[in-house]
Design a protein around this motif. Structure first.
Motif, PDB file in Angstrom:
ATOM      1  N   CYS A 264       0.839  -1.194   0.000  1.00  0.00           N
ATOM      2  CA  CYS A 264       0.000   0.000   0.000  1.00  0.00           C
ATOM      3  C   CYS A 264       0.881   1.254   0.000  1.00  0.00           C
ATOM      4  O   CYS A 264       1.768   1.383   0.867  1.00  0.00           O
ATOM      5  N   PRO A 265       0.692   2.175  -0.953  1.00  0.00           N
ATOM      6  CA  PRO A 265       1.537   3.374  -1.003  1.00  0.00           C
ATOM      7  C   PRO A 265       1.249   4.360   0.116  1.00  0.00           C
ATOM      8  O   PRO A 265       2.016   5.309   0.311  1.00  0.00           O
ATOM      9  N   PHE A 266       0.171   4.133   0.864  1.00  0.00           N
ATOM     10  CA  PHE A 266      -0.205   5.061   1.924  1.00  0.00           C
ATOM     11  C   PHE A 266       0.205   4.568   3.305  1.00  0.00           C
ATOM     12  O   PHE A 266       0.592   5.350   4.168  1.00  0.00           O
ATOM     13  N   THR A 267       0.084   3.248   3.538  1.00  0.00           N
ATOM     14  CA  THR A 267       0.365   2.711   4.867  1.00  0.00           C
ATOM     15  C   THR A 267       1.573   1.789   4.916  1.00  0.00           C
ATOM     16  O   THR A 267       2.074   1.483   6.002  1.00  0.00           O
ATOM     17  N   GLY A 268       2.025   1.312   3.763  1.00  0.00           N
ATOM     18  CA  GLY A 268       3.117   0.352   3.733  1.00  0.00           C
ATOM     19  C   GLY A 268       2.677  -1.073   3.991  1.00  0.00           C
ATOM     20  O   GLY A 268       3.508  -1.992   4.014  1.00  0.00           O
ATOM     21  N   GLU A 269       1.376  -1.300   4.170  1.00  0.00           N
ATOM     22  CA  GLU A 269       0.881  -2.647   4.431  1.00  0.00           C
ATOM     23  C   GLU A 269       1.006  -3.510   3.176  1.00  0.00           C
ATOM     24  O   GLU A 269       0.710  -3.077   2.062  1.00  0.00           O
ATOM     25  N   VAL A 270       1.454  -4.746   3.359  1.00  0.00           N
ATOM     26  CA  VAL A 270       1.555  -5.691   2.254  1.00  0.00           C
ATOM     27  C   VAL A 270       0.220  -6.416   2.107  1.00  0.00           C
ATOM     28  O   VAL A 270      -0.286  -7.011   3.064  1.00  0.00           O
ATOM     29  N   LEU A 271      -0.353  -6.365   0.914  1.00  0.00           N
ATOM     30  CA  LEU A 271      -1.660  -6.941   0.644  1.00  0.00           C
ATOM     31  C   LEU A 271      -1.553  -7.981  -0.458  1.00  0.00           C
ATOM     32  O   LEU A 271      -0.646  -7.951  -1.292  1.00  0.00           O
ATOM     33  N   ALA A 272      -2.499  -8.923  -0.452  1.00  0.00           N
ATOM     34  CA  ALA A 272      -2.580  -9.912  -1.525  1.00  0.00           C
ATOM     35  C   ALA A 272      -3.139  -9.251  -2.783  1.00  0.00           C
ATOM     36  O   ALA A 272      -3.921  -8.304  -2.719  1.00  0.00           O
ATOM     37  N   ALA A 273      -2.746  -9.787  -3.949  1.00  0.00           N
ATOM     38  CA  ALA A 273      -3.235  -9.269  -5.221  1.00  0.00           C
ATOM     39  C   ALA A 273      -3.430 -10.430  -6.192  1.00  0.00           C
ATOM     40  O   ALA A 273      -2.614 -11.351  -6.241  1.00  0.00           O
TER      41      ALA A 273
END
Length: 281
Positions: A143-152
């Protein structure tokens, strides 16, 4: 804009060999009649997409219509395995099939991304799961806002979506009520669509809180096919044939008995055994 056609014409006009096709329905409103017409027309080399493939996809795989299956769960609900699917995966019969497995959350989000014309879906999921090790289509983004790694995962954009619904009105708006899966998202994500319905009405009248209406401009072809979801069920029209789901285990376990069933109940003009289940439901 929706066009009213008979079922054979709808399939002929919209589904081609090699297409990706999503036949959605979640225990309820599974588009069996349309799937059987696909078999009758001899479509081949299809990429079958569905969150919960059960007997209908077992039949399509068993007749050799599929080259790939994209799904998140597969089985005969409450009974066991899909034997024609297993035969294709394990033995390459009647032809080898590629398998792309996802979670339910991934499939639902991928349909939604396709409906929104986005290239991929992102969500919280697959943490600690093994599927990313065997499915290269499961990736991650930061996430460019929080740095959280998300599935895609890639968006699902089928060439064709096929669903069964309860009613259409005369201008081609379509109503779904009862248990609703991802039928709306599948139709919105697809390039072309076929909707079979129980009946055509002047107006829908009072609707339940979970009703879904697909506007006529979102739908391609509409075919009026009473009983088009049987042996699954259509809310307010007919019950699920639990007996058929139980019997399918023995019918599909053997290649010869499966071929004989298809010949008698899908390819023949007078469907014998299948009609017996309909009368008993």
């Amino acid at each position: 804009m929706a066009e009213f056609l008979d079922l054979a014409a709808a399939v002929e006009a919209n589904l081609r060999d090699g297409d990706s096709v999503a036949m959605e329905g979640f225990t309820h409103l599974i588009p069996y009649a349309a799937g059987h017409e696909v078999i009758r027309q001899g479509r081949k080399d299809l990429e079958l997409i569905r969150m919960t493939p059960d007997l209908l996809y077992d039949q399509l795989i068993g007749v050799g219509a599929a080259r790939k299956l994209k799904f998140s769960w597969g089985g005969n609900p409450g009974v066991g395995s899909l034997h024609r699917m297993r035969d294709a995966v394990e033995n390459g019969f009647p032809n080898p099939i590629e398998v792309e497995e996802h979670s339910h959350a991934a499939m639902a989000n991928a349909y939604e991304a396709g409906a929104a014309n986005l290239p991929f879906a992102t969500f919280r999921g697959y943490i600690g799961a093994d599927l990313p090790k065997v499915n290269p289509q499961i990736r991650s983004v930061t996430c460019p806002f929080t740095g959280e790694v998300l599935a895609a995962v890639p968006a699902i954009r089928p060439d064709v979506a096929i669903i069964h619904a309860l009613r259409a009105d005369r201008v081609g708006n379509v109503l779904i009520e009862g248990i609703v899966g991802v039928q709306k998202e599948a139709v919105l994500a697809a390039r072309r669509s076929i909707v079979t319905v129980e009946e055509v009405v002047e107006e829908f009248g009072p609707r339940s809180a979970n009703s879904v209406i697909l506007p006529a401009w979102t739908v391609g072809a509409i075919a009026v096919v009473p009983g088009g979801a049987f042996p699954s069920y259509a809310h307010g029209y007919y019950k699920r044939s639990n007996a058929f789901y139980r019997d399918w285990d023995a019918i599909s376990r053997d290649r010869e008995s499966f071929a004989a069933w298809v010949k008698e109940n899908i390819l023949a003009k007078d469907a014998g055994t299948f009609a017996r289940y309909a009368r008993a439901a």
